[in-house]
Design a protein around this motif. Structure first.
Motif, PDB file in Angstrom:
ATOM      1  N   LYS A  38      -0.362   5.058  12.781  1.00  0.00           N
ATOM      2  CA  LYS A  38       0.393   3.808  12.783  1.00  0.00           C
ATOM      3  C   LYS A  38      -0.411   2.762  13.545  1.00  0.00           C
ATOM      4  O   LYS A  38      -0.946   3.042  14.619  1.00  0.00           O
ATOM      5  CB  LYS A  38       1.775   4.010  13.406  1.00  0.00           C
ATOM      6  CG  LYS A  38       2.678   4.885  12.541  1.00  0.00           C
ATOM      7  CD  LYS A  38       4.097   4.931  13.057  1.00  0.00           C
ATOM      8  CE  LYS A  38       4.988   5.733  12.110  1.00  0.00           C
ATOM      9  NZ  LYS A  38       6.389   5.791  12.586  1.00  0.00           N
ATOM     10  N   LEU A  39      -0.480   1.590  12.977  1.00  0.00           N
ATOM     11  CA  LEU A  39      -1.315   0.527  13.524  1.00  0.00           C
ATOM     12  C   LEU A  39      -0.458  -0.618  14.042  1.00  0.00           C
ATOM     13  O   LEU A  39       0.526  -1.008  13.404  1.00  0.00           O
ATOM     14  CB  LEU A  39      -2.271   0.007  12.445  1.00  0.00           C
ATOM     15  CG  LEU A  39      -3.115   1.066  11.728  1.00  0.00           C
ATOM     16  CD1 LEU A  39      -3.936   0.428  10.625  1.00  0.00           C
ATOM     17  CD2 LEU A  39      -4.026   1.784  12.714  1.00  0.00           C
ATOM     18  N   ILE A  40      -0.844  -1.148  15.187  1.00  0.00           N
ATOM     19  CA  ILE A  40      -0.099  -2.243  15.814  1.00  0.00           C
ATOM     20  C   ILE A  40      -1.059  -3.376  16.146  1.00  0.00           C
ATOM     21  O   ILE A  40      -2.151  -3.149  16.672  1.00  0.00           O
ATOM     22  CB  ILE A  40       0.605  -1.767  17.100  1.00  0.00           C
ATOM     23  CG1 ILE A  40       1.657  -0.702  16.772  1.00  0.00           C
ATOM     24  CG2 ILE A  40       1.254  -2.944  17.829  1.00  0.00           C
ATOM     25  CD1 ILE A  40       2.266  -0.057  18.001  1.00  0.00           C
ATOM     26  N   ALA A  41      -0.643  -4.590  15.832  1.00  0.00           N
ATOM     27  CA  ALA A  41      -1.422  -5.777  16.197  1.00  0.00           C
ATOM     28  C   ALA A  41      -0.491  -6.796  16.829  1.00  0.00           C
ATOM     29  O   ALA A  41       0.651  -6.964  16.390  1.00  0.00           O
ATOM     30  CB  ALA A  41      -2.099  -6.379  14.969  1.00  0.00           C
ATOM     31  N   PHE A  92      -4.161  -3.819   5.408  1.00  0.00           N
ATOM     32  CA  PHE A  92      -3.039  -3.812   4.469  1.00  0.00           C
ATOM     33  C   PHE A  92      -3.451  -3.247   3.111  1.00  0.00           C
ATOM     34  O   PHE A  92      -2.622  -2.700   2.384  1.00  0.00           O
ATOM     35  CB  PHE A  92      -2.472  -5.223   4.311  1.00  0.00           C
ATOM     36  CG  PHE A  92      -1.546  -5.634   5.421  1.00  0.00           C
ATOM     37  CD1 PHE A  92      -0.239  -5.171   5.461  1.00  0.00           C
ATOM     38  CD2 PHE A  92      -1.976  -6.475   6.436  1.00  0.00           C
ATOM     39  CE1 PHE A  92       0.624  -5.534   6.475  1.00  0.00           C
ATOM     40  CE2 PHE A  92      -1.130  -6.848   7.460  1.00  0.00           C
ATOM     41  CZ  PHE A  92       0.182  -6.377   7.483  1.00  0.00           C
ATOM     42  N   GLU A  93      -4.717  -3.379   2.780  1.00  0.00           N
ATOM     43  CA  GLU A  93      -5.216  -2.811   1.529  1.00  0.00           C
ATOM     44  C   GLU A  93      -5.414  -1.300   1.642  1.00  0.00           C
ATOM     45  O   GLU A  93      -5.353  -0.578   0.647  1.00  0.00           O
ATOM     46  CB  GLU A  93      -6.549  -3.466   1.153  1.00  0.00           C
ATOM     47  CG  GLU A  93      -6.423  -4.928   0.748  1.00  0.00           C
ATOM     48  CD  GLU A  93      -7.770  -5.628   0.690  1.00  0.00           C
ATOM     49  OE1 GLU A  93      -8.801  -4.948   0.947  1.00  0.00           O
ATOM     50  OE2 GLU A  93      -7.806  -6.840   0.410  1.00  0.00           O
ATOM     51  N   THR A  94      -5.626  -0.832   2.865  1.00  0.00           N
ATOM     52  CA  THR A  94      -5.949   0.581   3.087  1.00  0.00           C
ATOM     53  C   THR A  94      -4.722   1.419   3.431  1.00  0.00           C
ATOM     54  O   THR A  94      -4.619   2.579   3.026  1.00  0.00           O
ATOM     55  CB  THR A  94      -6.992   0.709   4.220  1.00  0.00           C
ATOM     56  OG1 THR A  94      -8.131  -0.105   3.910  1.00  0.00           O
ATOM     57  CG2 THR A  94      -7.435   2.156   4.393  1.00  0.00           C
ATOM     58  N   PHE A  95      -3.775   0.828   4.174  1.00  0.00           N
ATOM     59  CA  PHE A  95      -2.600   1.563   4.642  1.00  0.00           C
ATOM     60  C   PHE A  95      -1.321   0.985   4.039  1.00  0.00           C
ATOM     61  O   PHE A  95      -1.266  -0.197   3.700  1.00  0.00           O
ATOM     62  CB  PHE A  95      -2.505   1.505   6.174  1.00  0.00           C
ATOM     63  CG  PHE A  95      -3.674   2.115   6.889  1.00  0.00           C
ATOM     64  CD1 PHE A  95      -3.692   3.470   7.193  1.00  0.00           C
ATOM     65  CD2 PHE A  95      -4.766   1.338   7.256  1.00  0.00           C
ATOM     66  CE1 PHE A  95      -4.771   4.037   7.853  1.00  0.00           C
ATOM     67  CE2 PHE A  95      -5.850   1.896   7.920  1.00  0.00           C
ATOM     68  CZ  PHE A  95      -5.854   3.250   8.215  1.00  0.00           C
ATOM     69  N   ASN A  96      -0.301   1.829   3.935  1.00  0.00           N
ATOM     70  CA  ASN A  96       1.007   1.351   3.502  1.00  0.00           C
ATOM     71  C   ASN A  96       1.578   0.402   4.548  1.00  0.00           C
ATOM     72  O   ASN A  96       1.327   0.560   5.750  1.00  0.00           O
ATOM     73  CB  ASN A  96       1.969   2.523   3.297  1.00  0.00           C
ATOM     74  CG  ASN A  96       1.564   3.405   2.130  1.00  0.00           C
ATOM     75  OD1 ASN A  96       0.957   2.928   1.165  1.00  0.00           O
ATOM     76  ND2 ASN A  96       1.886   4.687   2.215  1.00  0.00           N
ATOM     77  N   ARG A  97       2.383  -0.541   4.097  1.00  0.00           N
ATOM     78  CA  ARG A  97       2.935  -1.536   5.017  1.00  0.00           C
ATOM     79  C   ARG A  97       3.805  -0.906   6.103  1.00  0.00           C
ATOM     80  O   ARG A  97       3.899  -1.443   7.208  1.00  0.00           O
ATOM     81  CB  ARG A  97       3.746  -2.577   4.247  1.00  0.00           C
ATOM     82  CG  ARG A  97       2.876  -3.662   3.633  1.00  0.00           C
ATOM     83  CD  ARG A  97       3.689  -4.814   3.089  1.00  0.00           C
ATOM     84  NE  ARG A  97       2.819  -5.922   2.708  1.00  0.00           N
ATOM     85  CZ  ARG A  97       2.511  -6.939   3.494  1.00  0.00           C
ATOM     86  NH1 ARG A  97       2.999  -6.986   4.718  1.00  0.00           N
ATOM     87  NH2 ARG A  97       1.721  -7.911   3.079  1.00  0.00           N
ATOM     88  N   ASP A  98       4.448   0.216   5.785  1.00  0.00           N
ATOM     89  CA  ASP A  98       5.307   0.831   6.795  1.00  0.00           C
ATOM     90  C   ASP A  98       4.509   1.506   7.906  1.00  0.00           C
ATOM     91  O   ASP A  98       5.078   1.993   8.881  1.00  0.00           O
ATOM     92  CB  ASP A  98       6.273   1.829   6.152  1.00  0.00           C
ATOM     93  CG  ASP A  98       5.551   2.997   5.478  1.00  0.00           C
ATOM     94  OD1 ASP A  98       4.307   2.976   5.400  1.00  0.00           O
ATOM     95  OD2 ASP A  98       6.237   3.932   5.033  1.00  0.00           O
ATOM     96  N   LYS A  99       3.190   1.513   7.773  1.00  0.00           N
ATOM     97  CA  LYS A  99       2.326   2.075   8.809  1.00  0.00           C
ATOM     98  C   LYS A  99       1.750   0.989   9.716  1.00  0.00           C
ATOM     99  O   LYS A  99       1.032   1.287  10.666  1.00  0.00           O
ATOM    100  CB  LYS A  99       1.162   2.847   8.173  1.00  0.00           C
ATOM    101  CG  LYS A  99       1.581   4.015   7.291  1.00  0.00           C
ATOM    102  CD  LYS A  99       2.234   5.122   8.091  1.00  0.00           C
ATOM    103  CE  LYS A  99       2.520   6.333   7.203  1.00  0.00           C
ATOM    104  NZ  LYS A  99       3.213   7.409   7.956  1.00  0.00           N
TER     105      LYS A  99
END
Length: 203
Positions: A7-10, A67-74
């Motif tokens: 999960k990624l956070i910015a 966003f191209e690599t991971f699903n938005r829910d991640k």
């Protein structure tokens, strides 16, 4: 593929304020080139495409890859404004996102890395940069003061030579120049993260 549950956070700050803060850090830390930290207005004029200080605020081009690599829910994107308005609520929402105890309340009473600027550049350079004067003083003091005391003294001198960043605030003209540099990217970003960023488009 290798980290399917990552999960990624910015947390994104107004790019104008972020660039200004980055610039002040270089001034404060004396991490300049050829003896001078180039003002943001000069970076815009002469090397906007090569300025890492400016390019770091082009968020849409950086985030679009994720966003191209991971699903938005991640992916969770917050704004620095949200953090300033209600830090505990933001942090607890972050806890929920990563699946840890959301009831934990962190200590937010202390503010770290408060932005300041040096009163006298020469004094700041002597205290922060490697130079013969600093080496000579350190060589003498190491026989009478332990390292932690020497560091405390140095930090105190740096603080005495520091003042609030508002003493070196960006002018309205400089903010307008930076806004023109970031405008297109801000518009792309608000579509990408589905947040209203109109407040970033005003000077």
């Amino acid at each position: 593929r290798y980290l399917p549950d990552v999960k990624l956070i910015a947390i994104l700050r107004n790019p104008i304020d972020r660039a200004y803060s980055d610039y002040l850090m270089h001034v404060r830390e004396a991490t300049d080139v050829a003896g001078k930290v180039q003002p943001l207005s000069e970076q815009l004029k002469f090397r906007s495409k090569g300025s890492f200080t400016l390019k770091k605020g082009l968020y849409s081009s950086q985030l679009s890859h994720f966003f191209e690599t991971f699903n938005r829910d991640k992916i969770k994107v917050y704004l620095y404004d949200d953090l300033c308005k209600n830090p505990v609520a933001l942090i607890q929402d972050m806890y929920r996102f990563i699946g840890v105890d959301e009831t934990f309340i962190p200590d937010i009473s202390k503010k770290a890395q408060v932005a300041q600027v040096p009163k006298v550049k020469l004094v700041n350079d002597l205290l922060r940069k490697q130079n013969p004067f600093r080496t000579m003083v350190a060589s003498g003091l190491k026989f009478i003061l332990p390292p932690e005391v020497r560091q405390t003294v140095r930090s105190a001198l740096i603080n005495m030579n520091s003042t609030d960043k508002r003493q070196a605030a960006l002018s309205k003209q400089e903010r307008q120049q930076l806004l023109e540099f970031y405008r297109d990217d801000i518009l792309k970003l608000q579509d990408l993260i589905q947040r209203d960023l109109s407040v970033w488009l005003t000077v």
